[in-house]
Design an enzyme around this catalytic site. Structure first.
Site, PDB file in Angstrom:
ATOM      1  N   ALA A 107       2.899  -2.825  -2.338  1.00 40.84           N
ATOM      2  CA  ALA A 107       3.669  -3.080  -1.124  1.00 40.84           C
ATOM      3  C   ALA A 107       4.126  -1.834  -0.365  1.00 40.84           C
ATOM      4  CB  ALA A 107       4.878  -3.939  -1.460  1.00 40.84           C
ATOM      5  N   LYS A 112       3.065  -3.803   5.685  1.00 41.11           N
ATOM      6  CA  LYS A 112       2.506  -5.160   5.622  1.00 41.11           C
ATOM      7  C   LYS A 112       3.530  -6.138   5.050  1.00 41.11           C
ATOM      8  CE  LYS A 112      -2.105  -3.182   5.127  1.00 41.11           C
ATOM      9  NZ  LYS A 112      -1.742  -1.785   4.759  1.00 41.11           N
ATOM     10  N   ASP A 157       3.526  -1.966 -12.326  1.00 43.64           N
ATOM     11  CA  ASP A 157       2.102  -1.887 -12.017  1.00 43.64           C
ATOM     12  C   ASP A 157       1.630  -3.306 -11.703  1.00 43.64           C
ATOM     13  OD1 ASP A 157      -0.744  -1.926 -12.280  1.00 43.64           O
ATOM     14  OD2 ASP A 157      -0.648  -0.106 -13.499  1.00 43.64           O
ATOM     15  N   CYS A 230      -8.778   0.162   2.867  1.00 49.79           N
ATOM     16  CA  CYS A 230      -9.107   0.927   4.066  1.00 49.79           C
ATOM     17  C   CYS A 230     -10.250   1.875   3.740  1.00 49.79           C
ATOM     18  CB  CYS A 230      -7.884   1.665   4.601  1.00 49.79           C
ATOM     19  SG  CYS A 230      -7.001   2.623   3.372  1.00 49.79           S
TER      20      CYS A 230
END
Lengths: 302, 169
Positions: A107, A112, A157, A230
């Protein structure tokens, strides 16, 4: 730029692709509809003398050709948040509804996450996970500046995400925007290729498989999981999808996207992937004058 | 882990009313709603969708989910209010988010005073209302918008904008 050369077989108009990767990208901002409206934010930008251009596929995104966000009143009020165009794709594709439970698996710094909270009208629960305490403090301060009250932050994690603090409740949707080799961010970060190596790509793909697997496991059957990176590397994109299609109860689904894109690749070097990975979308810098991105939508079948 | 119900690592949900209170110093939901209504005129219905949680001593958070209490996470919604001190103090984030519903103890600044307030400057000005914490507003895009929390005492408006949020605008 050398790593790009490996994509010559899968990118159309490779010269235009390379040229686009060498051009810088202007700043862009998203309007935070938790605190304001698109009309009020654009009026406040005009009042502050900040030039902006609207993006045609997303109502609340503005490109700022001359400015960076930060030093103006609409930003101070938490009406705006710096967010590149393609980075707004995955939360839009996940399309959560107010009142749902959503997991954001990777996050920080919260761009986002806060977009998800805004899409949910800040009603419901967005559990935002990151494994780095420094980035978690950025996530928390961004969520607070944008006035999000639906975001809970956990430090762990994503591969081992625990439902225990929330009494074991599962999710309606999950966003899996994983750490990646970031090749698609070269226009913003000219040093994105400095640490590039095939072994890094292969190593991070293992982490990506683990996080996506956990997301599918904690999402209710019939629920939606969006996987995004990305980067252009099929090892981190279609190969990760191919892995979970085989190992977990899920399937890829189609979705609409108002940006020019190409379908997922089913062959890469010596590998062949499940034909349904075509439903994933590859966004290249030379098609829409954006960064590069990869985004897939999955339905959990149980 | 302290034994007084004031654990600094977990969020504990505020009891609804005094009758449900186990820790005598923990604020109740009822008191939080009363504070916003009595000090600022913010209607209690504003917070119908929010649960309130305490982490550490007197730091109250507002959240829209309903996890079981206590919950051991890094953040739960928005830091919202400081209690367990003589005068309760809302956070800048709470005032920016909910302060547009305030009707009392709201101080409106002109453009220059608003800029100084956002930069963290204290300034002398006249205010014939109550002393104490105020919702500070200015005009942006044709509307009165809350900038943050001010402390008015002795003819002076003291900016309570936290250092990390101050900006030269």
């Amino acid at each position: 730029m050398e790593p790009l050369e490996r994509y010559r077989p899968i990118v159309d108009d490779f010269a235009a692709f390379r040229a686009a990767c060498e051009r810088p990208l202007p700043s862009a901002v998203r309007v935070n509809t938790i605190k304001t409206t698109v009309d009020a934010a654009s009026a406040a930008l005009s009042e502050a003398g900040v030039a902006y251009e609207r993006v045609d596929w997303h109502d609340g995104l503005f490109v700022l050709p001359e400015d960076s966000p930060g030093a103006n009143w609409p930003y101070f009020h938490g009406w705006l948040h710096g967010q590149e165009e393609v980075s707004a794709v995955p939360a839009t594709v996940l399309d959560p509804d107010p009142g749902e439970r959503v997991w954001d698996a990777c996050a920080a710094p919260g761009t986002k996450t806060t977009q998800l909270a805004a899409l949910m009208a800040d009603e419901g629960e967005v559990v935002a996970t990151d494994n780095n305490l420094g980035r978690i403090s950025a996530l928390r301060s961004n969520a607070e500046r944008l006035g999000a009250t639906s975001v809970a932050v956990t430090h762990e994690d994503g591969r081992n995400h625990s439902l225990k603090p929330f009494g074991g409740a599962t999710y309606d949707r999950a966003l899996v925007d994983v750490p990646c080799s970031c090749e698609g961010t070269i226009r913003k970060n000219p040093d994105a290729f400095d640490d590039w190596s095939l072994s890094h790509v292969e190593g991070v793909a293992g982490v990506q498989k683990g996080i996506l697997t956990r997301a599918i496991q904690v999402t209710e059957p019939g629920g939606t999981v969006v996987y995004s990176t990305c980067t252009f590397a099929p090892e981190e994109n279609e190969a990760v999808l191919d892995h979970v299609l085989d190992a977990e109860g899920c399937e890829l689904v189609d979705y609409d996207l108002g940006l020019d894109h190409r379908e997922g690749v089913t062959e890469w070097q010596d590998d062949e992937f499940d034909p349904s990975v075509r439903k994933a979308k590859r966004i290249y810098p030379h098609h829409n004058d954006t960064g590069g991105f990869f985004c897939a939508k999955l339905e959990v079948t149980g | 882990m302290s034994g007084d119900g004031n654990d600094s690592t977990v969020f504990t949900r505020l009891p609804a009313t005094d009758a449900e209170r186990e820790d005598p110093d923990r604020p109740t939901r009822e008191e939080v709603l009363d504070f916003w209504r009595e000090r600022f005129g913010v209607p209690s219905e504003t917070f119908d969708d929010h649960t309130f949680w305490e982490r550490g001593s007197g730091k109250v958070w507002a959240y829209t989910g309903e996890p079981p209490s206590p919950v051991d996470v890094e953040g739960l919604g928005m830091a919202f209010l400081r209690t367990r001190q003589e005068h309760w103090k809302p956070t800048l984030e709470a005032v920016q988010r909910f302060g547009d519903r305030a009707r009392e103890n709201v101080l409106h600044l002109d453009a220059e005073a608003a800029r100084r307030f956002a930069a963290g400057d204290d300034q002398e000005l006249d205010w014939d209302g109550d002393w104490g914490y105020l919702v500070v507003t200015h005009e942006v895009a044709g509307e009165r918008e809350p900038i943050g929390v001010g402390l008015y005492v002795y003819g002076e408006l003291r900016s309570q904008v936290p250092k990390g949020r101050r900006r030269e605008l």
